[in-house]
Design a protein around this motif. Structure first.
Motif, PDB file in Angstrom:
ATOM      1  N   VAL A 220       0.774  -0.839   0.104  1.00  0.00           N
ATOM      2  CA  VAL A 220      -0.160  -0.275  -0.084  1.00  0.00           C
ATOM      3  C   VAL A 220       1.337   1.155  -0.333  1.00  0.00           C
ATOM      4  CG1 VAL A 220      -1.962   1.314   1.764  1.00  0.00           C
ATOM      5  CG2 VAL A 220      -2.110  -0.871   1.374  1.00  0.00           C
ATOM      6  N   PRO A 221       0.545   1.912  -1.099  1.00  0.00           N
ATOM      7  CA  PRO A 221       2.190   3.795  -1.432  1.00  0.00           C
ATOM      8  C   PRO A 221       1.250   4.052  -0.134  1.00  0.00           C
ATOM      9  CG  PRO A 221      -0.924   3.818  -2.782  1.00  0.00           C
ATOM     10  CD  PRO A 221      -0.613   2.378  -2.304  1.00  0.00           C
ATOM     11  N   GLY A 222       2.221   4.818   0.419  1.00  0.00           N
ATOM     12  CA  GLY A 222       2.538   6.311   0.960  1.00  0.00           C
ATOM     13  C   GLY A 222       1.248   6.971   0.771  1.00  0.00           C
ATOM     14  N   CYS A 223       0.494   8.297   1.595  1.00  0.00           N
ATOM     15  CA  CYS A 223      -0.634   9.169   1.279  1.00  0.00           C
ATOM     16  C   CYS A 223       0.435  10.521   0.884  1.00  0.00           C
ATOM     17  CB  CYS A 223      -1.682   9.363   2.391  1.00  0.00           C
ATOM     18  SG  CYS A 223      -2.151   7.992   2.575  1.00  0.00           S
ATOM     19  N   LYS A 224      -0.266  10.602  -0.174  1.00  0.00           N
ATOM     20  CA  LYS A 224       0.387  12.050  -0.817  1.00  0.00           C
ATOM     21  C   LYS A 224      -0.921  12.735  -0.427  1.00  0.00           C
ATOM     22  CE  LYS A 224       3.751  10.267  -4.148  1.00  0.00           C
ATOM     23  NZ  LYS A 224       3.145   9.747  -5.496  1.00  0.00           N
ATOM     24  N   PHE A 225      -0.377  14.029   1.208  1.00  0.00           N
ATOM     25  CA  PHE A 225      -1.559  14.943   1.134  1.00  0.00           C
ATOM     26  C   PHE A 225      -0.945  16.171   1.269  1.00  0.00           C
ATOM     27  CE2 PHE A 225      -3.679  11.296   3.881  1.00  0.00           C
ATOM     28  CZ  PHE A 225      -4.810  10.754   2.878  1.00  0.00           C
ATOM     29  N   THR A 226      -2.346  17.231   0.523  1.00  0.00           N
ATOM     30  CA  THR A 226      -1.545  18.243   0.987  1.00  0.00           C
ATOM     31  C   THR A 226      -1.892  18.881   2.516  1.00  0.00           C
ATOM     32  OG1 THR A 226      -3.215  19.500  -0.264  1.00  0.00           O
ATOM     33  CG2 THR A 226      -1.521  18.948  -1.658  1.00  0.00           C
ATOM     34  N   GLY A 227      -3.064  18.485   2.633  1.00  0.00           N
ATOM     35  CA  GLY A 227      -3.501  19.073   3.947  1.00  0.00           C
ATOM     36  C   GLY A 227      -4.980  19.204   3.698  1.00  0.00           C
ATOM     37  N   LYS A 228      -5.876  19.391   1.835  1.00  0.00           N
ATOM     38  CA  LYS A 228      -7.007  20.203   1.493  1.00  0.00           C
ATOM     39  C   LYS A 228      -7.456  18.859   1.725  1.00  0.00           C
ATOM     40  CE  LYS A 228      -6.159  24.732   0.782  1.00  0.00           C
ATOM     41  NZ  LYS A 228      -4.512  25.165   0.930  1.00  0.00           N
ATOM     42  N   GLU A 229      -7.748  17.395   1.401  1.00  0.00           N
ATOM     43  CA  GLU A 229      -8.166  16.415   0.915  1.00  0.00           C
ATOM     44  C   GLU A 229      -8.789  15.783   1.850  1.00  0.00           C
ATOM     45  OE1 GLU A 229      -5.357  16.760   1.255  1.00  0.00           O
ATOM     46  OE2 GLU A 229      -4.160  15.800  -0.903  1.00  0.00           O
ATOM     47  N   GLN A 230      -9.730  14.831   1.307  1.00  0.00           N
ATOM     48  CA  GLN A 230     -10.990  14.990   2.240  1.00  0.00           C
ATOM     49  C   GLN A 230     -10.474  14.303   3.742  1.00  0.00           C
ATOM     50  OE1 GLN A 230     -14.842  13.742   1.436  1.00  0.00           O
ATOM     51  NE2 GLN A 230     -16.041  14.284   3.067  1.00  0.00           N
ATOM     52  N   CYS A 231      -9.960  12.964   2.832  1.00  0.00           N
ATOM     53  CA  CYS A 231      -9.160  11.997   3.689  1.00  0.00           C
ATOM     54  C   CYS A 231      -7.493  11.946   4.326  1.00  0.00           C
ATOM     55  CB  CYS A 231      -8.613  10.256   3.217  1.00  0.00           C
ATOM     56  SG  CYS A 231      -8.064  11.037   1.205  1.00  0.00           S
ATOM     57  N   ALA A 232      -7.374  13.347   4.367  1.00  0.00           N
ATOM     58  CA  ALA A 232      -6.489  14.031   5.010  1.00  0.00           C
ATOM     59  C   ALA A 232      -6.569  13.910   7.157  1.00  0.00           C
ATOM     60  CB  ALA A 232      -5.754  15.608   4.586  1.00  0.00           C
ATOM     61  N   PRO A 233      -5.403  13.325   7.713  1.00  0.00           N
ATOM     62  CA  PRO A 233      -5.986  13.300   9.120  1.00  0.00           C
ATOM     63  C   PRO A 233      -6.352  14.131   9.593  1.00  0.00           C
ATOM     64  CG  PRO A 233      -3.884  13.080   8.074  1.00  0.00           C
ATOM     65  CD  PRO A 233      -4.417  13.369   7.030  1.00  0.00           C
ATOM     66  N   ASN A 234      -6.750  13.813  10.521  1.00  0.00           N
ATOM     67  CA  ASN A 234      -6.828  14.998  11.437  1.00  0.00           C
ATOM     68  C   ASN A 234      -5.711  15.511  12.286  1.00  0.00           C
ATOM     69  OD1 ASN A 234      -9.862  15.933  12.625  1.00  0.00           O
ATOM     70  ND2 ASN A 234      -9.754  13.399  11.669  1.00  0.00           N
ATOM     71  N   ILE A 235      -5.595  16.815  12.438  1.00  0.00           N
ATOM     72  CA  ILE A 235      -4.107  17.450  13.202  1.00  0.00           C
ATOM     73  C   ILE A 235      -4.843  18.076  14.494  1.00  0.00           C
ATOM     74  CG2 ILE A 235      -2.271  19.177  12.762  1.00  0.00           C
ATOM     75  CD1 ILE A 235      -2.175  18.179   9.191  1.00  0.00           C
ATOM     76  N   LEU A 236      -4.506  17.198  15.459  1.00  0.00           N
ATOM     77  CA  LEU A 236      -4.331  18.453  16.859  1.00  0.00           C
ATOM     78  C   LEU A 236      -3.444  19.075  17.194  1.00  0.00           C
ATOM     79  CD1 LEU A 236      -6.097  15.956  16.565  1.00  0.00           C
ATOM     80  CD2 LEU A 236      -6.202  15.635  18.886  1.00  0.00           C
ATOM     81  N   ASP A 237      -3.425  20.792  16.564  1.00  0.00           N
ATOM     82  CA  ASP A 237      -2.680  21.604  17.434  1.00  0.00           C
ATOM     83  C   ASP A 237      -2.617  21.933  19.476  1.00  0.00           C
ATOM     84  OD1 ASP A 237      -2.065  21.777  14.992  1.00  0.00           O
ATOM     85  OD2 ASP A 237      -3.945  23.318  14.769  1.00  0.00           O
ATOM     86  N   VAL A 238      -1.087  20.787  19.405  1.00  0.00           N
ATOM     87  CA  VAL A 238      -1.031  21.297  20.492  1.00  0.00           C
ATOM     88  C   VAL A 238       0.573  22.159  21.218  1.00  0.00           C
ATOM     89  CG1 VAL A 238      -2.149  19.467  21.281  1.00  0.00           C
ATOM     90  CG2 VAL A 238       0.081  19.293  21.204  1.00  0.00           C
ATOM     91  N   GLU A 239       0.073  22.509  22.995  1.00  0.00           N
ATOM     92  CA  GLU A 239       1.963  23.100  22.666  1.00  0.00           C
ATOM     93  C   GLU A 239       1.942  22.854  23.651  1.00  0.00           C
ATOM     94  OE1 GLU A 239       0.494  27.463  23.717  1.00  0.00           O
ATOM     95  OE2 GLU A 239      -0.743  28.219  22.379  1.00  0.00           O
ATOM     96  N   PRO A 240       3.217  23.108  24.106  1.00  0.00           N
ATOM     97  CA  PRO A 240       3.854  22.277  25.169  1.00  0.00           C
ATOM     98  C   PRO A 240       4.076  22.184  26.497  1.00  0.00           C
ATOM     99  CG  PRO A 240       5.447  23.347  23.544  1.00  0.00           C
ATOM    100  CD  PRO A 240       4.373  23.713  22.781  1.00  0.00           C
TER     101      PRO A 240
END
Ligand SMILES: [Cu+2]
Length: 582
Positions: A220-240
């Motif tokens: 299975v190939p690695g995903c190529k995402f720009t981030g705009k795709e509907q299936c791009a993963p959720n990103i949880l932005d956290v601070e240290p």
């Protein structure tokens, strides 16, 4: 003035002031929703007939505070099927007609029509909503429902920020076909999900576990995402160096899940809108219908990002793509790949591990305790059976078939033709061997209800058993509408007198969903203090479709103000029509 009149006036003033005060405090949280078909590629594979709300899948979140009235004007824009929405975990005190269960609390909303749901959220917690007609939940009709504590009040734990993760499983086949397959003679099983989604996002045709230009061991190939795709993963932005609350709910149709975050421990603090005695885990199991809040502390210093991973437990996971989200430290670049592979999901059939997690769930000290004794006890044996050659699930050998008239109306107005007047049995023969397939595989199909006495304490002992296939028993998460219940205990094998002493009356967790493990039992206790008609059922969508549930009716004579629109079908519909003509 006679003292009695004075008391009466004072009482009236008090009552009207009380009502005024409530109306000032309570806020209406209005939503205008259109339920519609959509197409999309939530797991990178295009699919149509996804059911969304206002063009969104999953549906928009509801955010409210304790005491608020949530008002949802729900318009059905589906072409040729009805729709309802159930507010999972909300007890619907005094509004049983707003529970959103087709054939139980209301009629399906017809295409083109709008129904007004109006209910008060009375308890802070992590909830969700979903379709409760046929298998519409499986088609994507779901979203989060978050209730915060009242203004000025505090949760019993601290956090700087929060995220919601709504987990689901995803099939490429549509629900019409799935329903047809399940109803076929012989039944054609829907199989395992193709992928797991986190907030409606998963990856089937590519994988996040290897870099974009390579392939994993299965090719299975690695995903190529720009981030705009509907299936791009959720990103949880956290601070240290901060503390976050993750609200996690599972609305899967089938899969039991395990959630882990690489290199971050989690503290379990809430289950189904009730506080837990906190404990620390590296990963946790979550069954369909459950919700949890966990607290994580981010590292003081981090130069890379981390995977959040979700995998299948309790069923063969090899056909289902795992779900991933990214814990992104703002101190690093968002595109920076996590240094380590995602945490592995524990072995799917390691039930001892699942049990050891589940057995650690206790209520936070100070939580409501169960009454020490029960007034009534119902035993519910879960079996897989046949009816006229079709596969069904049965409870005490009765498989549930809903009727066209909502029970809430037919019971309230005494329409005895609306459903089977014989109640299903409250127990089963004690010589039943739960380790073997049912000796007589055929069951009965019925729309009968359990009439519970109002204002009493009920125990239900859910007894799991072997399915038709030799040596197999499955996991079933049972969900009760209109109530929270105390989970008094679990055990392996058949519940018996010797288990009585094992029941926890000190600090059992309050929940609305509880699992029964294969070949095991689970004991719950609840009070019949909420007038209405309530479903109690396996939250696995195809199991419910095949009859795995019961109907509890309690204090229905006390129910007031059912909107006519909720009853405009079946025999209650006819009754309302004839009243209009008189
Ligand atoms: Cu089930």
């Amino acid at each position: 003035m006679a003292p009695t009149s004075l008391t009466t006036i004072c009482l009236l003033v008090y009552l009207s002031f009380g009502a005024f005060w409530r109306s000032v405090r309570a806020k209406d949280v209005p939503y205008n929703w259109e339920v519609m078909y959509m197409s999309g590629a939530p797991d990178c594979i295009e699919k149509d007939h996804i059911i969304g709300i206002n063009g969104r899948f999953p549906g928009p979140p509801i955010n409210a505070r304790v005491g608020d009235n949530v008002v949802v004007y729900l318009t059905n824009k589906l072409h040729d099927e009805g729709v309802v929405i159930h507010w999972h975990g909300i007890r619907q005190l005094e509004t049983p007609w707003a529970d959103g269960t087709a054939s139980i609390s209301q009629c399906p909303i017809k295409p083109g029509e709008t129904f007004k749901y109006n209910f008060t959220v009375d308890k802070a917690g992590t909830y969700f909503y979903h379709g409760h007609l046929g298998m519409q939940r499986s088609a994507g009709l779901y979203g989060m429902l978050i209730v915060d504590v009242e203004e000025g009040k505090k949760e019993p734990f601290h956090y700087d920020g929060e995220f919601s993760l709504l987990l689901s499983d995803w099939w490429h086949k549509g629900i019409e076909e799935q329903e047809k397959d399940l109803d076929a003679t012989p039944m054609r099983w829907i199989g395992e999900a193709q992928s797991l989604l986190i907030n409606g996002r998963g990856q089937y045709s590519c994988t996040l576990t290897v870099p974009a230009n390579s392939k994993n061991s299965k090719g299975v190939p690695g995903c190529k995402f720009t981030g705009k795709e509907q299936c791009a993963p959720n990103i949880l932005d956290v601070e240290p160096g901060k503390t976050y609350r993750l609200r996690v709910a599972s609305t899967t149709a089938l899969a039991s899940l395990n959630v882990a975050i690489e290199s971050h421990n989690m503290m379990m603090v809430e289950a189904d809108g009730n506080y837990l005695q906190p404990f620390i885990v590296k990963d946790f199991d979550i069954y369909s219908g459950e919700s949890y809040s966990v607290i994580i502390n981010t590292h003081e210093l981090s130069t890379h990002n981390y995977w959040i991973s979700v995998g299948v437990r309790g069923r063969d996971p090899t056909k289902t793509a795992r779900g991933f989200a990214l814990l992104h430290y703002k101190s690093t670049g968002v595109s920076k790949r996590p240094k380590h592979p995602p945490p592995a999901t524990p072995l799917w059939n390691d039930y001892a591990r699942s049990k050891s997690f589940t057995y650690k769930l206790f209520a936070l000290p100070g939580s409501p305790k169960p009454p020490p004794n029960y007034d009534h006890r119902i035993f519910l044996l879960n079996t897989q059976n046949y009816f006229e050659g079709k596969t069904r699930w049965a409870i005490n050998n009765v498989s549930l078939k809903l009727t066209d008239t909502p029970y809430l109306g037919s019971i309230k107005f005494g329409l005895t033709n609306a459903f089977d007047q014989i109640s299903p049995p409250e127990t089963f023969i004690d010589t039943y061997d739960i380790t073997k397939p049912p000796p007589n595989p055929n069951c009965r199909v019925s729309s009968g209800v359990y009439n519970l006495n109002f204002g009493k304490t009920y125990d239900v002992i859910l007894q799991n058993a072997n399915i038709i296939q030799d040596g197999v028993s499955e996991i079933h998460p049972w969900h009760l509408h209109g109530h929270d219940f105390w989970v008094l205990g679990y055990g392996d094998g058949m519940f018996s007198e010797k288990d009585e002493g094992k029941l926890n009356l000190e600090n059992p967790p309050l929940r609305n969903t509880v699992v029964i493990f294969p070949h095991g039992w689970t004991a719950i206790r609840f009070m019949t203090d909420n007038p209405g008609v309530w479903a109690f059922h396996c939250h696995i969508e195809p199991h419910l479709h095949m009859g795995m549930g019961v109907i509890f009716a309690e204090g229905v004579h006390l129910v007031q103000n059912i909107p006519k629109e909720a009853l405009s079908c079946g025999l209650t519909g006819e009754m309302l029509m004839s009243q209009n003509h008189n």
